[in-house]
Enzyme design. Sequence first.
Site, short mmCIF file in Angstrom:
data_model
loop_
_atom_site.label_atom_id
_atom_site.label_comp_id
_atom_site.label_asym_id
_atom_site.label_seq_id
_atom_site.Cartn_x
_atom_site.Cartn_y
_atom_site.Cartn_z
CG HIS A 6 -16.61 -14.23 -28.76
ND1 HIS A 6 -18.09 -14.44 -28.80
CD2 HIS A 6 -16.60 -14.40 -30.76
CE1 HIS A 6 -18.26 -15.33 -29.85
NE2 HIS A 6 -17.46 -14.79 -31.36
CD GLU A 7 -13.96 -12.57 -32.05
OE1 GLU A 7 -13.61 -13.25 -33.04
OE2 GLU A 7 -14.49 -11.54 -32.22
CG ASP A 35 -19.80 -16.90 -33.91
OD1 ASP A 35 -19.10 -16.40 -32.97
OD2 ASP A 35 -18.98 -16.81 -35.16
CG HIS A 77 -14.30 -17.43 -32.60
ND1 HIS A 77 -15.68 -18.36 -32.76
CD2 HIS A 77 -15.00 -16.49 -32.87
CE1 HIS A 77 -16.66 -17.80 -33.27
NE2 HIS A 77 -15.87 -16.06 -32.27
ZN LIG Z 1 -17.53 -15.05 -32.89
#
Ligand SMILES: [Zn+2]
Length: 186
Positions: A114-115, A124, A118
């Site tokens: 997830h990170e 998000d 980014h």
């Molecule tokens: Zn996030």
Amino acid sequence: MTSRLSRLAVALVATAGATLGVTVANPAPASAAMTICYNTSQAGAYAGTANQSASIWNNATSNLTLSANCGSNLRIYQITGGGSYAVRTSLGNGRVYIDTQQAAQYSPLRIMTHEIGHILGLPDNYNGNCAILMSGGSAGTSCTNPYPSTAEANRVSSLFAGTFSATDRSADIFRDSWPAPLTTVG
Ligand SMILES: [Zn+2]
């Protein structure tokens, strides 16, 4: 004389047109896949997790390759407390912080992927859907899915295809809003 000048003018216009034609046909050099060198020297217990996450992104996307310890486009840090987060300095560049306390509750691999998402240009999307990687913690601690959805992966591939403006890419959302062709009835 006038005729010769006219022919010269026509020739000049034709030359200019040919030059324009070449320019239009090749608006930009073919985009080479970007190599994102990630550095796990400060990733602590999560270096292996970072490698797994890189493989997931490499398998799911095109136009980019995450490669270990060939440089420092992306630095991975292990921290304690404060929550995991990502700092994107530009597309494919930045820092990811994995909080050991959060990783004890949630899947470390899901957090890592997830990170890194980014860093790869994704925002998000806290909709609680475990199938969506960027829903992050909103999907609960039981959600261990570390894979981006097809839509998420495709968006990353598009961002790395050569147009790096998020504004430009968001225009893709409206592509399906064009009116359908008129259907002749009878
Ligand atoms: Zn996030």
